[in-house]
Design a protein around this motif. Structure first.
Motif, PDB file in Angstrom:
ATOM      1  N   LYS A 203       0.881  -1.408   0.178  1.00 40.04           N
ATOM      2  CA  LYS A 203       0.355  -0.050  -0.210  1.00 40.04           C
ATOM      3  C   LYS A 203       0.541   1.656   0.065  1.00 40.04           C
ATOM      4  CE  LYS A 203      -3.872  -3.245   0.798  1.00 40.04           C
ATOM      5  NZ  LYS A 203      -4.727  -2.896  -0.211  1.00 40.04           N
ATOM      6  N   ASN A 204       0.395   2.165   0.258  1.00 38.81           N
ATOM      7  CA  ASN A 204       1.168   3.841   0.081  1.00 38.81           C
ATOM      8  C   ASN A 204       2.160   3.111   1.450  1.00 38.81           C
ATOM      9  OD1 ASN A 204      -0.206   4.783  -1.825  1.00 38.81           O
ATOM     10  ND2 ASN A 204      -1.280   6.344  -1.017  1.00 38.81           N
ATOM     11  N   GLU A 205       1.499   3.469   2.765  1.00 38.92           N
ATOM     12  CA  GLU A 205       2.087   3.532   3.863  1.00 38.92           C
ATOM     13  C   GLU A 205       2.670   2.145   4.207  1.00 38.92           C
ATOM     14  OE1 GLU A 205      -0.140   6.234   6.499  1.00 38.92           O
ATOM     15  OE2 GLU A 205       0.441   7.951   4.529  1.00 38.92           O
ATOM     16  N   TYR A 206       1.840   1.152   3.849  1.00 38.77           N
ATOM     17  CA  TYR A 206       2.715  -0.152   4.936  1.00 38.77           C
ATOM     18  C   TYR A 206       2.219  -1.353   3.826  1.00 38.77           C
ATOM     19  CZ  TYR A 206      -2.316  -0.242   5.160  1.00 38.77           C
ATOM     20  OH  TYR A 206      -3.763  -0.515   4.542  1.00 38.77           O
ATOM     21  N   ILE A 207       3.399  -2.571   3.853  1.00 43.37           N
ATOM     22  CA  ILE A 207       2.480  -3.497   3.695  1.00 43.37           C
ATOM     23  C   ILE A 207       1.955  -4.552   3.858  1.00 43.37           C
ATOM     24  CG2 ILE A 207       3.807  -5.690   2.923  1.00 43.37           C
ATOM     25  CD1 ILE A 207       6.518  -4.457   2.344  1.00 43.37           C
ATOM     26  N   ASP A 208       0.323  -5.020   3.778  1.00 43.23           N
ATOM     27  CA  ASP A 208      -0.806  -5.874   3.892  1.00 43.23           C
ATOM     28  C   ASP A 208      -0.311  -7.211   4.253  1.00 43.23           C
ATOM     29  OD1 ASP A 208      -2.752  -5.417   5.131  1.00 43.23           O
ATOM     30  OD2 ASP A 208      -4.032  -4.568   4.321  1.00 43.23           O
ATOM     31  N   VAL A 209       0.038  -8.413   4.996  1.00 45.05           N
ATOM     32  CA  VAL A 209       0.427  -9.199   5.287  1.00 45.05           C
ATOM     33  C   VAL A 209      -0.739  -9.907   5.235  1.00 45.05           C
ATOM     34  CG1 VAL A 209       1.897 -10.900   6.245  1.00 45.05           C
ATOM     35  CG2 VAL A 209       2.660  -8.569   6.285  1.00 45.05           C
ATOM     36  N   ILE A 210      -0.938 -10.886   3.776  1.00 45.90           N
ATOM     37  CA  ILE A 210      -2.414 -11.893   3.936  1.00 45.90           C
ATOM     38  C   ILE A 210      -1.493 -13.121   4.899  1.00 45.90           C
ATOM     39  CG2 ILE A 210      -3.855 -13.171   2.541  1.00 45.90           C
ATOM     40  CD1 ILE A 210      -3.061 -11.374   0.605  1.00 45.90           C
ATOM     41  N   GLY A 211      -2.783 -13.857   5.893  1.00 40.54           N
ATOM     42  CA  GLY A 211      -2.598 -14.547   6.670  1.00 40.54           C
ATOM     43  C   GLY A 211      -2.102 -14.398   8.104  1.00 40.54           C
ATOM     44  N   ASP A 212      -2.883 -15.629   8.726  1.00 39.73           N
ATOM     45  CA  ASP A 212      -3.518 -16.078  10.558  1.00 39.73           C
ATOM     46  C   ASP A 212      -2.235 -15.879  11.253  1.00 39.73           C
ATOM     47  OD1 ASP A 212      -3.129 -18.296  10.021  1.00 39.73           O
ATOM     48  OD2 ASP A 212      -5.139 -18.911  10.179  1.00 39.73           O
ATOM     49  N   GLU A 213      -0.988 -15.756  10.588  1.00 38.60           N
ATOM     50  CA  GLU A 213       0.739 -16.252  11.121  1.00 38.60           C
ATOM     51  C   GLU A 213       1.722 -15.133   9.967  1.00 38.60           C
ATOM     52  OE1 GLU A 213       3.369 -19.793  12.659  1.00 38.60           O
ATOM     53  OE2 GLU A 213       2.256 -19.792  11.625  1.00 38.60           O
ATOM     54  N   PHE A 214       2.285 -14.167  10.934  1.00 32.90           N
ATOM     55  CA  PHE A 214       3.487 -13.876  10.476  1.00 32.90           C
ATOM     56  C   PHE A 214       4.555 -15.085  10.424  1.00 32.90           C
ATOM     57  CE2 PHE A 214       6.874 -10.683  10.542  1.00 32.90           C
ATOM     58  CZ  PHE A 214       7.280 -10.483   9.368  1.00 32.90           C
ATOM     59  N   LEU A 215       4.832 -15.490   9.284  1.00 34.15           N
ATOM     60  CA  LEU A 215       5.220 -16.781   9.093  1.00 34.15           C
ATOM     61  C   LEU A 215       6.857 -16.534   9.639  1.00 34.15           C
ATOM     62  CD1 LEU A 215       4.022 -18.675   5.981  1.00 34.15           C
ATOM     63  CD2 LEU A 215       3.819 -18.886   8.153  1.00 34.15           C
ATOM     64  N   LYS A 216       7.805 -15.497   9.153  1.00 36.30           N
ATOM     65  CA  LYS A 216       9.414 -14.774   9.276  1.00 36.30           C
ATOM     66  C   LYS A 216       8.628 -14.236  10.924  1.00 36.30           C
ATOM     67  CE  LYS A 216      13.381 -15.233   7.779  1.00 36.30           C
ATOM     68  NZ  LYS A 216      14.878 -15.950   6.992  1.00 36.30           N
ATOM     69  N   SER A 217       8.703 -14.982  11.903  1.00 36.16           N
ATOM     70  CA  SER A 217       8.395 -13.735  13.157  1.00 36.16           C
ATOM     71  C   SER A 217       9.554 -13.717  13.489  1.00 36.16           C
ATOM     72  CB  SER A 217       8.363 -15.113  14.255  1.00 36.16           C
ATOM     73  OG  SER A 217       8.754 -16.310  14.621  1.00 36.16           O
ATOM     74  N   GLU A 218      11.082 -13.873  13.464  1.00 40.97           N
ATOM     75  CA  GLU A 218      12.072 -13.256  13.874  1.00 40.97           C
ATOM     76  C   GLU A 218      12.669 -12.219  12.963  1.00 40.97           C
ATOM     77  OE1 GLU A 218      13.326 -16.854  11.351  1.00 40.97           O
ATOM     78  OE2 GLU A 218      11.692 -17.044  12.578  1.00 40.97           O
ATOM     79  N   GLY A 219      11.768 -11.993  11.976  1.00 44.10           N
ATOM     80  CA  GLY A 219      12.115 -11.054  12.043  1.00 44.10           C
ATOM     81  C   GLY A 219      11.970  -9.437  12.134  1.00 44.10           C
ATOM     82  N   CYS A 220      10.708  -9.713  13.731  1.00 40.05           N
ATOM     83  CA  CYS A 220      10.383  -9.004  14.208  1.00 40.05           C
ATOM     84  C   CYS A 220      11.586  -7.994  15.478  1.00 40.05           C
ATOM     85  CB  CYS A 220       9.576  -9.297  15.336  1.00 40.05           C
ATOM     86  SG  CYS A 220       7.892 -10.320  14.747  1.00 40.05           S
TER      87      CYS A 220
END
Length: 282
Positions: A203-220
């Motif tokens: 999107k213009n200001e963010y990325i919408d992440v599809i799914g019920d889990e953030f698969l790359k949790s270590e990316g936090c």
């Protein structure tokens, strides 16, 4: 462990069987786009480097400039550079060659020209605009150089696999153009070695992440949470991670103090309702 391997093998064989059956139906391109988005192991992983797909997020139909939109896109880094991988899919019924000749079909040449148009846009001093468009995914090592890579998924292997002349002409084109060309059939190979990914919509200001889990949790440990939007379920899972089970404890420095990465992202990320539609084809 053996039971888990057997279950994965059965799951991948089922996916492969269903996918190849869908190819035989010769549907429109949009049908295959949607199927790959729902079964992300099928998405090509060419040019992935040792750090994998950045945050395990593949963008769908990102626009770069006024006229350039690929079907899928991802970033992959090493310690010295980024690969920016642009993927174009046509449809399984698309032809490589004209009728019974060994002359390339105009549709095949047009697909390559489209990729060359993207390449020309990126070569016209547009790196700053490109980096800005994908900056949320380019951390850490954001200043490393970028190499753009191109993948064309096109047609069926049966059109050339039994013909040495046709096969050699496709191989020569790959070598001369620098574009990785592969058939739709090839996407069903090595499925167990390709992890699922999240589909993202820029999107213009963010990325919408599809799914019920953030698969790359270590990316936090790295992402700026306000540049992403997660489902409520994905946020809740981050908030409940405590470093136990399959999740390693992860900390990051914020304002001079060490905080839990998962909870920091969960508390600051944009959130949408689980029932809110994300993909708008209009």
């Amino acid at each position: 462990m053996t039971d888990a391997r057997d279950a994965l093998k059965a799951e991948m064989e089922m996916l492969r069987t269903n996918y190849l059956a869908l190819l035989d139906k010769e549907e429109k391109e949009q049908v295959y786009q949607k199927y790959l988005e729902e079964n992300t192991r099928l998405i090509p992983r060419d040019f992935v480097q040792n750090h994998g797909v950045s945050f395990d997020i593949v963008l769908r139909k990102p626009a770069f400039g006024a006229d350039y939109k690929s079907d899928f896109f991802f970033l992959s880094k090493s310690t010295v550079l980024w690969h920016a991988v642009h993927i174009e899919i046509e449809k399984p019924a698309s032809k490589y060659f004209k009728d019974s000749t060994n002359e390339f079909h105009p549709d095949f040449l047009h697909a390559q020209q489209q990729i060359n148009d993207w390449r020309a846009w990126l070569d016209r001093s547009n790196e700053g605009a490109f980096r800005s468009a994908v900056s949320a995914l380019m951390v850490p090592l954001a200043t490393n150089p970028i190499e753009h890579k191109y993948v064309l998924v096109y047609g069926r292997r049966s059109e050339y696999e039994g013909n040495d002349i046709r096969r050699s002409k496709v191989a020569a084109l790959v070598k001369s153009s620098g574009i990785k060309i592969q058939s739709f059939d090839s996407l069903a190979e090595g499925l167990a070695g390709k992890n699922p990914v999240n589909i993202g919509i820029r999107k213009n200001e963010y990325i919408d992440v599809i799914g019920d889990e953030f698969l790359k949790s270590e990316g936090c440990a790295w992402i700026e949470p306000t540049q992403f939007r997660l489902s409520q379920s994905a946020k809740d899972k981050l908030m409940n991670m405590d470093g136990g089970g399959p999740y390693m404890k992860s900390m990051r420095t914020v304002g001079g103090r060490s905080v839990d990465s998962y909870k920091y992202v969960g508390e600051n990320v944009r959130v949408r309702s689980d029932k809110e539609p994300v993909i708008d084809e209009a």
